[in-house]
Design a protein around this motif. Structure first.
Motif, mmCIF file in Angstrom:
data_model
loop_
_atom_site.group_PDB
_atom_site.id
_atom_site.type_symbol
_atom_site.label_atom_id
_atom_site.label_comp_id
_atom_site.label_asym_id
_atom_site.label_seq_id
_atom_site.Cartn_x
_atom_site.Cartn_y
_atom_site.Cartn_z
ATOM 1 N N MET A 16 62.599 56.685 28.528
ATOM 2 C CA MET A 16 61.972 55.657 27.787
ATOM 3 C C MET A 16 62.481 54.731 27.279
ATOM 4 O O MET A 16 62.404 53.309 27.348
ATOM 5 C CB MET A 16 60.881 56.171 26.489
ATOM 6 C CG MET A 16 59.789 57.350 27.124
ATOM 7 S SD MET A 16 58.849 56.567 28.393
ATOM 8 C CE MET A 16 59.493 57.448 30.068
ATOM 9 N N ASP A 37 72.842 56.092 21.310
ATOM 10 C CA ASP A 37 72.446 57.293 22.277
ATOM 11 C C ASP A 37 73.724 58.167 22.052
ATOM 12 O O ASP A 37 74.758 57.699 22.194
ATOM 13 C CB ASP A 37 72.072 57.044 23.820
ATOM 14 C CG ASP A 37 71.245 58.264 24.179
ATOM 15 O OD1 ASP A 37 70.316 58.000 24.643
ATOM 16 O OD2 ASP A 37 72.108 59.353 24.100
ATOM 17 N N ARG A 39 74.527 60.734 24.194
ATOM 18 C CA ARG A 39 74.816 61.194 25.439
ATOM 19 C C ARG A 39 76.411 60.886 25.804
ATOM 20 O O ARG A 39 76.598 59.545 25.815
ATOM 21 C CB ARG A 39 74.096 60.597 26.641
ATOM 22 C CG ARG A 39 73.386 61.443 27.418
ATOM 23 C CD ARG A 39 72.569 60.939 28.421
ATOM 24 N NE ARG A 39 71.245 60.829 28.122
ATOM 25 C CZ ARG A 39 70.284 60.537 29.027
ATOM 26 N NH1 ARG A 39 70.666 60.370 30.443
ATOM 27 N NH2 ARG A 39 69.063 60.558 28.915
ATOM 28 N N ASP A 84 62.663 61.676 20.054
ATOM 29 C CA ASP A 84 61.814 62.808 19.535
ATOM 30 C C ASP A 84 60.380 62.910 19.743
ATOM 31 O O ASP A 84 59.791 61.962 20.331
ATOM 32 C CB ASP A 84 62.018 62.918 17.991
ATOM 33 C CG ASP A 84 63.464 63.018 17.551
ATOM 34 O OD1 ASP A 84 63.887 64.332 17.651
ATOM 35 O OD2 ASP A 84 63.884 62.210 17.160
ATOM 36 N N SER A 85 59.883 64.210 19.569
ATOM 37 C CA SER A 85 58.378 64.555 19.698
ATOM 38 C C SER A 85 57.722 64.621 18.567
ATOM 39 O O SER A 85 56.577 64.437 18.501
ATOM 40 C CB SER A 85 58.109 65.517 20.709
ATOM 41 O OG SER A 85 58.490 64.920 22.189
ATOM 42 N N THR A 107 58.473 56.722 19.575
ATOM 43 C CA THR A 107 57.555 57.280 20.614
ATOM 44 C C THR A 107 57.266 58.849 20.489
ATOM 45 O O THR A 107 56.620 59.300 21.191
ATOM 46 C CB THR A 107 58.440 57.190 21.998
ATOM 47 O OG1 THR A 107 59.458 58.114 21.761
ATOM 48 C CG2 THR A 107 58.800 55.834 22.158
ATOM 49 N N GLU A 109 55.252 61.755 19.805
ATOM 50 C CA GLU A 109 53.925 61.950 19.971
ATOM 51 C C GLU A 109 53.322 62.106 18.381
ATOM 52 O O GLU A 109 52.303 61.417 18.364
ATOM 53 C CB GLU A 109 53.511 63.068 20.933
ATOM 54 C CG GLU A 109 53.790 62.764 22.565
ATOM 55 C CD GLU A 109 55.422 62.996 22.741
ATOM 56 O OE1 GLU A 109 56.186 63.083 21.995
ATOM 57 O OE2 GLU A 109 55.487 63.541 24.007
ATOM 58 N N ASN A 142 50.298 58.346 25.608
ATOM 59 C CA ASN A 142 49.419 59.454 25.458
ATOM 60 C C ASN A 142 49.872 60.524 24.416
ATOM 61 O O ASN A 142 50.866 61.251 25.134
ATOM 62 C CB ASN A 142 48.723 60.133 26.413
ATOM 63 C CG ASN A 142 47.697 61.165 26.145
ATOM 64 O OD1 ASN A 142 46.852 61.163 25.248
ATOM 65 N ND2 ASN A 142 47.762 62.244 27.049
ATOM 66 N N THR A 178 63.911 65.779 28.036
ATOM 67 C CA THR A 178 63.085 65.912 26.955
ATOM 68 C C THR A 178 61.675 66.781 27.187
ATOM 69 O O THR A 178 61.452 67.676 26.794
ATOM 70 C CB THR A 178 63.119 64.979 25.667
ATOM 71 O OG1 THR A 178 64.333 64.344 25.511
ATOM 72 C CG2 THR A 178 62.546 65.507 24.596
HETATM 73 P P1 NAD Z 1 64.645 61.697 27.225
HETATM 74 O O1 NAD Z 1 65.267 62.930 27.242
HETATM 75 O O2 NAD Z 1 64.825 61.026 28.582
HETATM 76 O O3 NAD Z 1 65.618 60.453 26.211
HETATM 77 C C1 NAD Z 1 65.964 60.965 24.771
HETATM 78 C C2 NAD Z 1 67.270 60.337 24.640
HETATM 79 O O4 NAD Z 1 67.445 60.252 23.267
HETATM 80 C C3 NAD Z 1 68.530 61.003 25.199
HETATM 81 O O5 NAD Z 1 69.013 59.982 26.043
HETATM 82 C C4 NAD Z 1 69.224 61.534 24.015
HETATM 83 O O6 NAD Z 1 70.681 61.552 24.138
HETATM 84 C C5 NAD Z 1 68.919 60.568 22.990
HETATM 85 N N1 NAD Z 1 68.773 61.211 21.560
HETATM 86 C C6 NAD Z 1 68.302 62.282 21.120
HETATM 87 N N2 NAD Z 1 68.655 62.456 19.805
HETATM 88 C C7 NAD Z 1 69.507 61.353 19.529
HETATM 89 C C8 NAD Z 1 70.189 61.032 18.358
HETATM 90 N N3 NAD Z 1 70.066 61.598 17.029
HETATM 91 N N4 NAD Z 1 70.872 60.125 18.208
HETATM 92 C C9 NAD Z 1 71.325 59.197 19.513
HETATM 93 N N5 NAD Z 1 70.663 59.484 20.565
HETATM 94 C C10 NAD Z 1 69.764 60.739 20.653
HETATM 95 O O7 NAD Z 1 63.132 61.451 26.659
HETATM 96 P P2 NAD Z 1 62.511 60.337 27.220
HETATM 97 O O8 NAD Z 1 61.591 60.469 28.237
HETATM 98 O O9 NAD Z 1 62.917 58.843 27.110
HETATM 99 O O10 NAD Z 1 61.285 60.379 25.887
HETATM 100 C C11 NAD Z 1 61.832 60.157 24.571
HETATM 101 C C12 NAD Z 1 60.602 60.916 23.433
HETATM 102 O O11 NAD Z 1 59.291 60.221 23.472
HETATM 103 C C13 NAD Z 1 60.375 62.321 23.950
HETATM 104 O O12 NAD Z 1 60.482 63.189 22.801
HETATM 105 C C14 NAD Z 1 59.018 62.238 24.506
HETATM 106 O O13 NAD Z 1 58.274 63.415 24.286
HETATM 107 C C15 NAD Z 1 58.560 61.009 23.736
HETATM 108 N N6 NAD Z 1 57.290 60.539 24.726
HETATM 109 C C16 NAD Z 1 56.109 59.878 24.241
HETATM 110 C C17 NAD Z 1 55.229 59.374 24.777
HETATM 111 C C18 NAD Z 1 53.808 59.314 24.394
HETATM 112 O O14 NAD Z 1 52.899 58.635 25.304
HETATM 113 N N7 NAD Z 1 53.572 59.024 23.066
HETATM 114 C C19 NAD Z 1 55.608 59.119 26.303
HETATM 115 C C20 NAD Z 1 56.612 59.500 26.646
HETATM 116 C C21 NAD Z 1 57.647 59.829 26.114
#
Ligand code: NAD
Length: 354
Positions: A16, A37, A39, A84-85, A107, A109, A142, A178
């Protein structure tokens, strides 16, 4: 029109966050001033290199593992937090950002309607945001749009609402690691059932938020909420960018939920989501059927893409969040989301160009 560009920081550069960066780089009037980030393969690397994107500016943006190296007091207009979620996990990050007087779009949820699962934290977030004169919004496709805000908007043409049926049949393939982990993609069925029973898997996060958002908008008290989850088992191997499911294993989760009001079932949610649904012969789509006066039926086929949809919702809400009064907001508190085609600066502080 505001002269200086809208300064954006992205915290979480996964599927995202990196998509948000690409969308912002294509738009006029934005500037990415920092990315965080943790990573290891990303740290101290240029975002342009990671994104394989031509840097048309004079400045580079290096990814930092520590947010303190990215943000100082009021050093940007808004932070897109995509790490996070769950509200509880996102809370310390949101608090830190608000106390540094920056607006936040998250983001997570649960943050789409944090009042549903974490009412005390929601109150605290609201208090901290107001104290620091900034705004925080949870959004995405969503929860955030397809199974809640769209229902609310469609109910606007109705005199009476008797029953709400919402179905989103979608692909998990656009999402990052995630999401794959939370859904149990690739697990053996026994392991999935064990982990789901022990609450080690989340499945879809957001039904409680969507149901309460709809209830809140319509002035209905939700007095009972229930949800169920079962594995979607694939008959063929399925490979997605961030997940793999072998034939016989779990390709996704079939989630359902019900919201009750006055002892009667009012809202039905149906959300089977899986990687590469076409390999299981599944047609994706978004469907809303509201019984009442007049009945309203909406069908979008195929589904609105979840990855691009989330990225776009986050970016497109930026001007609304910057313009909003301070505090914790949800999608039903802010103006209608819309695409940003022209320069975003004309949408800030109500100074539109018409
Ligand atoms: P992802 O796993 O691809 O990316 C998460 C990133 O955050 C990773 O690169 C990780 O290294 C980084 N990260 C985590 N904790 C960190 C911290 N403390 N400091 C720095 N970096 C950190 O996940 P994604 O697909 O990009 O989704 C991100 C979040 O958004 C997920 O929890 C997902 O469930 C949520 N999401 C919500 C919706 C919605 O419709 N509301 C849609 C998509 C994703």
């Amino acid at each position: 029109m505001r002269k200086d560009k809208v300064k954006v920081v992205i915290w979480g550069f996964g599927a995202m966050g990196s998509g948000i960066a690409k969308m912002i780089l294509k738009k006029e009037g934005f500037e990415i001033v920092g990315v965080c980030d943790q990573r290891p393969s990303y740290v101290e690397k240029s975002i342009y290199k990671i994104l394989n994107w031509e840097n048309k500016t004079n400045d580079d943006v290096l990814i930092k593992s520590n947010i303190e190296d990215v943000i100082t007091m009021s050093s940007c207009d808004i932070v897109l937090l995509a790490t996070d979620s769950f509200t509880e996990k996102a809370f310390p990050k949101i608090k830190w950002l608000l106390e540094h007087r920056v607006n936040v779009i998250c983001t997570a949820e649960e943050m789409a309607f944090s009042q549903a699962n974490s009412p005390k934290l929601a109150e605290e977030i609201d208090r901290i945001a107001r104290r620091n004169h900034v705004t925080v919004l949870g959004t995405g496709i969503n929860p955030g749009m397809m199974m809640d805000l769209l229902v609310v908007a469609l109910s606007g043409v109705m005199e009476e609402v008797d029953e709400i049926n919402v179905s989103r049949i979608n692909s998990l393939s656009p999402f990052g690691p995630t999401v794959m982990e939370e859904q149990g993609v690739g697990l053996e069925v026994d392991e999935f059932n064990f982990k789901m029973a022990n609450k080690e898997l989340a499945g879809h996060v957001g039904f409680n938020e969507s149901v309460h958002m709809i209830g809140s908008a319509l002035g209905i008290k939700i007095d009972k909420f229930e949800q169920q989850a079962s594995p979607i088992i694939t008959k063929v191997d399925r490979q997605a960018p961030h997940g793999f499911a072998k034939a016989g294993n779990v390709a996704g989760v079939n989630m359902t939920a019900q919201g009750y009001a006055n002892g009667k079932k009012l809202i039905n949610m149906n959300h089977p989501q899986q990687i590469e649904p076409q390999l299981g012969g599944v047609d994706t789509g978004d469907y809303i059927n509201i019984k009442g006066i007049p009945p309203v039926n909406m069908a979008i086929n195929p589904e609105v893409n979840g990855g691009i949809g989330t990225i776009a919702m986050c970016v497109n809400m930026i001007p609304h969040v910057i313009n909003a009064r301070s505090g914790l907001k949800t999608m039903i508190d802010l103006p209608v989301p819309h695409a940003i085609i022209g320069d975003v600066r004309q949408m800030i502080e109500g100074k539109r160009s018409w």
